[in-house]
Design a protein around this motif. Sequence first.
Motif, short mmCIF file in Angstrom:
data_model
loop_
_atom_site.label_atom_id
_atom_site.label_comp_id
_atom_site.label_asym_id
_atom_site.label_seq_id
_atom_site.Cartn_x
_atom_site.Cartn_y
_atom_site.Cartn_z
N LYS A 105 0.84 -1.21 0.00
CA LYS A 105 0.00 0.00 0.00
C LYS A 105 0.86 1.25 0.00
O LYS A 105 0.46 2.28 -0.55
N VAL A 143 -8.01 5.98 9.09
CA VAL A 143 -7.88 4.64 8.51
C VAL A 143 -6.46 4.12 8.68
O VAL A 143 -5.49 4.82 8.37
N LYS A 145 -3.83 1.02 7.70
CA LYS A 145 -3.68 -0.06 6.72
C LYS A 145 -2.34 -0.76 6.86
O LYS A 145 -1.30 -0.10 6.94
N VAL A 155 -7.17 -3.66 6.72
CA VAL A 155 -7.62 -2.26 6.83
C VAL A 155 -8.55 -2.09 8.03
O VAL A 155 -9.51 -2.85 8.18
N GLU A 182 -4.20 6.83 6.95
CA GLU A 182 -4.82 7.55 5.86
C GLU A 182 -6.02 8.35 6.33
O GLU A 182 -6.76 7.93 7.22
N GLU A 183 -6.20 9.46 5.67
CA GLU A 183 -7.37 10.32 5.87
C GLU A 183 -8.65 9.51 5.57
O GLU A 183 -8.67 8.71 4.63
N TYR A 184 -9.68 9.72 6.37
CA TYR A 184 -10.95 9.01 6.18
C TYR A 184 -11.78 9.73 5.11
O TYR A 184 -12.00 10.93 5.20
N LEU A 185 -12.23 8.98 4.13
CA LEU A 185 -13.06 9.57 3.08
C LEU A 185 -14.48 9.07 3.20
O LEU A 185 -14.70 7.90 3.56
N GLU A 189 -18.62 3.82 -2.77
CA GLU A 189 -17.50 3.12 -3.40
C GLU A 189 -17.89 2.52 -4.73
O GLU A 189 -19.03 2.09 -4.92
N LYS A 211 -18.83 -4.91 0.63
CA LYS A 211 -17.69 -5.52 1.33
C LYS A 211 -18.02 -6.06 2.71
O LYS A 211 -17.41 -7.02 3.16
N LEU A 280 -9.03 4.64 -3.38
CA LEU A 280 -8.83 4.01 -2.07
C LEU A 280 -7.70 2.99 -2.16
O LEU A 280 -6.90 2.83 -1.25
N GLU A 281 -7.69 2.26 -3.26
CA GLU A 281 -6.67 1.22 -3.45
C GLU A 281 -6.64 0.81 -4.90
O GLU A 281 -7.59 1.06 -5.66
#
Length: 422
Positions: A105, A143, A145, A155, A182-185, A189, A211, A280-281
Motif C-alpha cells: 500500500k 484509517v 492499513k 484495513v 490515511e485520511e478518512y473519506l 465506493e 464488502k 482508495l486502493e
Amino acid sequence: MKVLLVGNGGREHALAGKLLESQKVRQIICVPGNSGTASMERCQNLPLRIDDFEGIGRFALVHNTSMVVVGPELPLALGITDYLKRQNIKVFGPNKEGAQIEASKSWAKSLMQEAGMPTAYAEVFTDATTAKAYVASQKAPIVVKADGLAAGKGVTVAATVEEAQAAIDDLFNNKCPLVVIEEYLTGEEVSVLALTDGLTIRPLLPAQDHKRIGEGDTGANTGGMGAYAPAPIATPALMERITQEILEPAIAALQKRGIDYRGVLYAGLMITPDGEPKVLEFNCRFGDPETQAILPLLETPLEDLLLACTQQRLAEQPPISWKQGVAACVVIAADGYPGDYQKGQVITGIEKAEELGATVFHAGTQMKNKQLVTDGGRVLAVTAIGENFEQALTQAYAAVDCIKFEGMYYRRDIGDRVRKQV
Ligand code: AMP
Ligand code: GLY
C-alpha cells in the motif's frame, strides 16, 4: 486456443465460463480450479498449487498453452509472470514489480502521489510509537492499513483514536513492517476494473461491491458479499474523468518506473459527496465478486481482449461491446465467514436455481462421495441479468432461494441502493 487459468474462486469460474463461450477456446486447464470449473465441458482441473510456478510452467510448455491467465494476487505478487515470461509463455497478469500496486500500500500510495492522482492523504510509519503519536494529533475516524497483502483483513476504519492506536499495535506486534495511516473519506465506493497492455488502458463496466458481512453495510470486512454492474454512480461522464485522471496516469506512472504492466488494473474508488473520484486502493487482478457481475454482460470475446493485452495489441481492438441490461450477483457464504466456519455441508438446489435463468458460480465447493459440499467461506455466487436492477435482483434472489445448505448465509440487501433505478 488453450488457456491455463490459475485460481479456484468464483472469479475463475466466471472467467472460464466466459472464455468457453467462444469456440476458439478449445480447452481450459484450471490450476487448481473448483467443482464448478471441473463440471464444464472443455475445462479440466489440474491439482497444482497456485505458487507451483515450475509445475505450471512445465504444463504450459508441454501442452503448448496459448496463454496463462492469473486470477489471484498472491502468485502475481510472488512473480509468476516473471517466471513464465522467461520461458516465453504469454501471461495475462502483471509482473512482480507491477503487482506491488496491490501488494504494498505504501508503494501504491507513492505511485499515486507521483502521478498527482486524487487519493486520501496518507503517511507511512515504521514503528508504533511514532504512528500512535501521529494518530493522536489527528481527528477520528481515521484509517489504518497494513502495507502488505492481508486477504482483505489489513484495513481498519477506526471510529476513535484509541481504536486506531490499538490497530497500530496489533499490526506492529504481528510483524507488519510498514503501516499506512490515511485520511478518512466518505462517499460511495465503486470498482473500476480496466484491461491494459502496459500502453493502452480500457475500462470495463463499473461495478459496486458489498464488502461488509452484514446488511446495511455493517460488521466485518469480507472479500465481497455481492455486486452489481454497471454501477449507476459511475456515469459515462465520470468514467471519462476516471480514465483521464486515474487510469491513464497510473499506466504512465508505471511506465515511468519501467514497469510493463499487462493485465487488470482494478481501481477501488470513493466517489465523494461532491462527485469527486478518489482512489482508495489498486488491485492487480480481476475483482471477486465484481467479475461475476461484469463478465456476464460482456459481448466482445474475452480471449481476444486478454490475448491482445499479453501481446501489447490492445489499441488495435475494436471498442469493447456490452449486452444491454444490468447484472446482479449475490454471494452465498458459510455461517461464521469471514471468521471460522464449517466445511463439508451438502449443497442442493443449484440446478433449480439455474432453471430460473440465473448462473451459479462455484467458489468454495468440492465433490465428496458424489455430493457437492461446501469447502470455503464464500461458497457460491449467483448472478442474474435483467433489463433493470429490480428484475436482475428479483431473479438472483429467487435463484438463491432454491439453494440450500446447513448454515448458509447471504445478505438480503444487495443492490438495494439501485433497486428502484432503471
Ligand atoms: P482497501 O483494501 O484499501 O480498499 O480498504 C478496504 C475497505 O476499507 C475499502 O473498501 C473501504 O470501505 C475502506 N477504506 C479504505 N480506505 C479508506 C479511506 N481512506 N476512507 C474510508 N474508507 C476506507
Ligand atoms: N471484491 C473486492 C476484491 O476483489 O478485492
